[in-house]
Design a protein around this motif. Structure first.
Motif, PDB file in Angstrom:
ATOM      1  N   ASP A 174     -13.672 103.566  38.381  1.00 44.22           N
ATOM      2  CA  ASP A 174     -14.966 104.117  38.801  1.00 44.22           C
ATOM      3  C   ASP A 174     -15.530 103.326  39.972  1.00 44.22           C
ATOM      4  OD1 ASP A 174     -14.849 106.063  36.850  1.00 44.22           O
ATOM      5  OD2 ASP A 174     -16.199 105.027  35.452  1.00 44.22           O
ATOM      6  N   TYR A 175     -15.492 102.031  39.866  1.00 42.95           N
ATOM      7  CA  TYR A 175     -16.012 101.159  40.921  1.00 42.95           C
ATOM      8  C   TYR A 175     -15.266 101.393  42.235  1.00 42.95           C
ATOM      9  CZ  TYR A 175     -16.964  96.889  43.551  1.00 42.95           C
ATOM     10  OH  TYR A 175     -17.305  96.000  44.532  1.00 42.95           O
ATOM     11  N   LEU A 176     -13.926 101.443  42.148  1.00 46.13           N
ATOM     12  CA  LEU A 176     -13.124 101.651  43.356  1.00 46.13           C
ATOM     13  C   LEU A 176     -13.342 103.038  43.944  1.00 46.13           C
ATOM     14  CD1 LEU A 176      -9.806  99.877  42.286  1.00 46.13           C
ATOM     15  CD2 LEU A 176     -11.523  99.047  43.901  1.00 46.13           C
ATOM     16  N   SER A 206     -15.353  81.607  33.562  1.00 49.84           N
ATOM     17  CA  SER A 206     -16.575  82.373  33.337  1.00 49.84           C
ATOM     18  C   SER A 206     -16.511  83.725  34.041  1.00 49.84           C
ATOM     19  CB  SER A 206     -17.782  81.579  33.836  1.00 49.84           C
ATOM     20  OG  SER A 206     -17.635  81.335  35.222  1.00 49.84           O
ATOM     21  N   CYS A 207     -15.307  84.219  34.262  1.00 50.74           N
ATOM     22  CA  CYS A 207     -15.145  85.502  34.943  1.00 50.74           C
ATOM     23  C   CYS A 207     -15.634  86.640  34.047  1.00 50.74           C
ATOM     24  CB  CYS A 207     -13.681  85.754  35.287  1.00 50.74           C
ATOM     25  SG  CYS A 207     -13.043  84.677  36.553  1.00 50.74           S
ATOM     26  N   GLN A 208     -16.084  87.706  34.705  1.00 49.50           N
ATOM     27  CA  GLN A 208     -16.492  88.903  33.993  1.00 49.50           C
ATOM     28  C   GLN A 208     -15.326  89.877  34.049  1.00 49.50           C
ATOM     29  OE1 GLN A 208     -19.875  90.808  35.673  1.00 49.50           O
ATOM     30  NE2 GLN A 208     -19.936  92.416  34.155  1.00 49.50           N
ATOM     31  N   TYR A 209     -14.971  90.428  32.910  1.00 44.26           N
ATOM     32  CA  TYR A 209     -13.854  91.353  32.852  1.00 44.26           C
ATOM     33  C   TYR A 209     -14.374  92.769  32.679  1.00 44.26           C
ATOM     34  CZ  TYR A 209     -11.061  87.189  32.298  1.00 44.26           C
ATOM     35  OH  TYR A 209     -10.465  85.985  32.503  1.00 44.26           O
ATOM     36  N   CYS A 210     -13.585  93.726  33.127  1.00 44.47           N
ATOM     37  CA  CYS A 210     -13.952  95.122  32.947  1.00 44.47           C
ATOM     38  C   CYS A 210     -12.707  95.901  32.561  1.00 44.47           C
ATOM     39  CB  CYS A 210     -14.575  95.690  34.220  1.00 44.47           C
ATOM     40  SG  CYS A 210     -13.453  95.760  35.610  1.00 44.47           S
ATOM     41  N   SER A 211     -12.951  97.091  32.056  1.00 41.66           N
ATOM     42  CA  SER A 211     -11.832  97.940  31.654  1.00 41.66           C
ATOM     43  C   SER A 211     -11.204  98.578  32.888  1.00 41.66           C
ATOM     44  CB  SER A 211     -12.319  99.036  30.702  1.00 41.66           C
ATOM     45  OG  SER A 211     -13.138  99.946  31.411  1.00 41.66           O
ATOM     46  N   GLU A 212     -10.068  99.157  32.687  1.00 38.53           N
ATOM     47  CA  GLU A 212      -9.389  99.852  33.786  1.00 38.53           C
ATOM     48  C   GLU A 212     -10.250 101.029  34.263  1.00 38.53           C
ATOM     49  OE1 GLU A 212      -5.205 102.210  34.741  1.00 38.53           O
ATOM     50  OE2 GLU A 212      -5.462 101.225  32.798  1.00 38.53           O
ATOM     51  N   GLU A 213     -10.879 101.714  33.324  1.00 35.98           N
ATOM     52  CA  GLU A 213     -11.740 102.845  33.671  1.00 35.98           C
ATOM     53  C   GLU A 213     -12.921 102.390  34.524  1.00 35.98           C
ATOM     54  OE1 GLU A 213     -14.672 105.879  31.331  1.00 35.98           O
ATOM     55  OE2 GLU A 213     -12.725 105.451  30.402  1.00 35.98           O
ATOM     56  N   GLU A 214     -13.544 101.280  34.150  1.00 37.57           N
ATOM     57  CA  GLU A 214     -14.662 100.751  34.930  1.00 37.57           C
ATOM     58  C   GLU A 214     -14.203 100.364  36.336  1.00 37.57           C
ATOM     59  OE1 GLU A 214     -17.523  98.644  31.591  1.00 37.57           O
ATOM     60  OE2 GLU A 214     -15.641  97.661  32.144  1.00 37.57           O
ATOM     61  N   MET A 215     -13.043  99.767  36.431  1.00 42.09           N
ATOM     62  CA  MET A 215     -12.514  99.370  37.740  1.00 42.09           C
ATOM     63  C   MET A 215     -12.218 100.599  38.591  1.00 42.09           C
ATOM     64  SD  MET A 215     -11.754  97.155  39.959  1.00 42.09           S
ATOM     65  CE  MET A 215     -11.627  95.549  39.229  1.00 42.09           C
ATOM     66  N   LYS A 261     -16.082 104.817  43.812  1.00 39.42           N
ATOM     67  CA  LYS A 261     -17.376 104.789  44.498  1.00 39.42           C
ATOM     68  C   LYS A 261     -17.264 104.038  45.814  1.00 39.42           C
ATOM     69  CE  LYS A 261     -20.152 105.167  40.325  1.00 39.42           C
ATOM     70  NZ  LYS A 261     -21.062 104.472  39.404  1.00 39.42           N
ATOM     71  N   LEU A 262     -16.500 102.982  45.819  1.00 41.12           N
ATOM     72  CA  LEU A 262     -16.310 102.191  47.029  1.00 41.12           C
ATOM     73  C   LEU A 262     -15.594 103.018  48.096  1.00 41.12           C
ATOM     74  CD1 LEU A 262     -17.068  99.222  47.582  1.00 41.12           C
ATOM     75  CD2 LEU A 262     -14.723  98.612  47.032  1.00 41.12           C
ATOM     76  N   ILE A 263     -14.567 103.741  47.680  1.00 40.62           N
ATOM     77  CA  ILE A 263     -13.792 104.571  48.606  1.00 40.62           C
ATOM     78  C   ILE A 263     -14.629 105.731  49.123  1.00 40.62           C
ATOM     79  CG2 ILE A 263     -11.833 106.171  48.759  1.00 40.62           C
ATOM     80  CD1 ILE A 263     -10.347 104.202  46.842  1.00 40.62           C
ATOM     81  N   ASP A 264     -15.441 106.319  48.231  1.00 40.17           N
ATOM     82  CA  ASP A 264     -16.282 107.459  48.615  1.00 40.17           C
ATOM     83  C   ASP A 264     -17.468 107.029  49.467  1.00 40.17           C
ATOM     84  OD1 ASP A 264     -14.586 109.111  47.242  1.00 40.17           O
ATOM     85  OD2 ASP A 264     -15.821 109.187  45.434  1.00 40.17           O
ATOM     86  N   GLY A 265     -17.661 105.727  49.616  1.00 37.13           N
ATOM     87  CA  GLY A 265     -18.735 105.230  50.454  1.00 37.13           C
ATOM     88  C   GLY A 265     -20.090 105.245  49.786  1.00 37.13           C
ATOM     89  N   GLU A 266     -20.119 105.420  48.489  1.00 42.23           N
ATOM     90  CA  GLU A 266     -21.393 105.402  47.792  1.00 42.23           C
ATOM     91  C   GLU A 266     -21.979 104.002  47.843  1.00 42.23           C
ATOM     92  OE1 GLU A 266     -21.352 107.049  43.867  1.00 42.23           O
ATOM     93  OE2 GLU A 266     -19.961 108.628  44.456  1.00 42.23           O
ATOM     94  N   ASP A 267     -23.280 103.931  47.969  1.00 39.96           N
ATOM     95  CA  ASP A 267     -23.957 102.639  48.006  1.00 39.96           C
ATOM     96  C   ASP A 267     -23.994 102.082  46.591  1.00 39.96           C
ATOM     97  OD1 ASP A 267     -25.333 100.451  48.835  1.00 39.96           O
ATOM     98  OD2 ASP A 267     -27.285 101.433  48.829  1.00 39.96           O
ATOM     99  N   ASN A 268     -23.142 101.149  46.330  1.00 38.16           N
ATOM    100  CA  ASN A 268     -23.053 100.572  44.986  1.00 38.16           C
ATOM    101  C   ASN A 268     -23.582  99.155  45.043  1.00 38.16           C
ATOM    102  OD1 ASN A 268     -22.464  99.866  42.392  1.00 38.16           O
ATOM    103  ND2 ASN A 268     -20.261 100.227  42.548  1.00 38.16           N
ATOM    104  N   LYS A 269     -24.798  98.966  44.571  1.00 35.31           N
ATOM    105  CA  LYS A 269     -25.421  97.649  44.634  1.00 35.31           C
ATOM    106  C   LYS A 269     -24.974  96.750  43.498  1.00 35.31           C
ATOM    107  CE  LYS A 269     -29.162  99.366  47.223  1.00 35.31           C
ATOM    108  NZ  LYS A 269     -30.356  99.280  47.814  1.00 35.31           N
ATOM    109  N   GLU A 270     -24.365  97.352  42.503  1.00 36.42           N
ATOM    110  CA  GLU A 270     -23.883  96.556  41.381  1.00 36.42           C
ATOM    111  C   GLU A 270     -22.517  95.988  41.772  1.00 36.42           C
ATOM    112  OE1 GLU A 270     -22.163  97.304  36.947  1.00 36.42           O
ATOM    113  OE2 GLU A 270     -23.846  98.528  37.569  1.00 36.42           O
TER     114      GLU A 270
END
Length: 105
Positions: free
Chosen positions: A88-90, A77-86, A92-101
């Protein structure tokens, strides 16, 4: 994993060099020879048809392992994402943005 080796199918690397033709004939007759170097198994000489069969078995095992992995992933039941989505997520994580999603992988 231990392997039972018939002592009549063991030769030294020196013997292989000196008596290649007779050892080749023995491989043809017995399907395999184990060559020892410094009193330890070093290489196995196998008849080519046996080698082909062994490689086919290895390929079948690899295909079976891949099939099992794919089957497990399809049934999860894993959720998959595209390379682009991953990316973007990384970013934001590296930039220290508060990502609640939060995405689970």
């Amino acid at each position: 994993m231990g392997l039972a080796i018939n002592t009549s199918n063991i030769v030294s690397s020196t013997e292989l060099v000196k008596n290649y033709a007779s050892i080749r004939n023995k491989v043809k007759k017995d399907n395999s020879i184990i060559v020892f170097k410094n009193n330890k198994p070093d290489i196995a000489l196998v008849e080519f048809e046996l080698y082909e069969k062994l490689m086919e078995l290895v390929e079948l095992i690899e295909h079976d392992e891949i099939y099992k992995i794919v089957s497990e992933r399809e049934s999860s039941s894993c959720q998959y994402c595209s390379e682009e989505e991953m990316n973007d997520y990384l970013s934001k994580l590296i930039d220290g943005e508060d990502n609640k999603e939060v995405v689970q992988y």
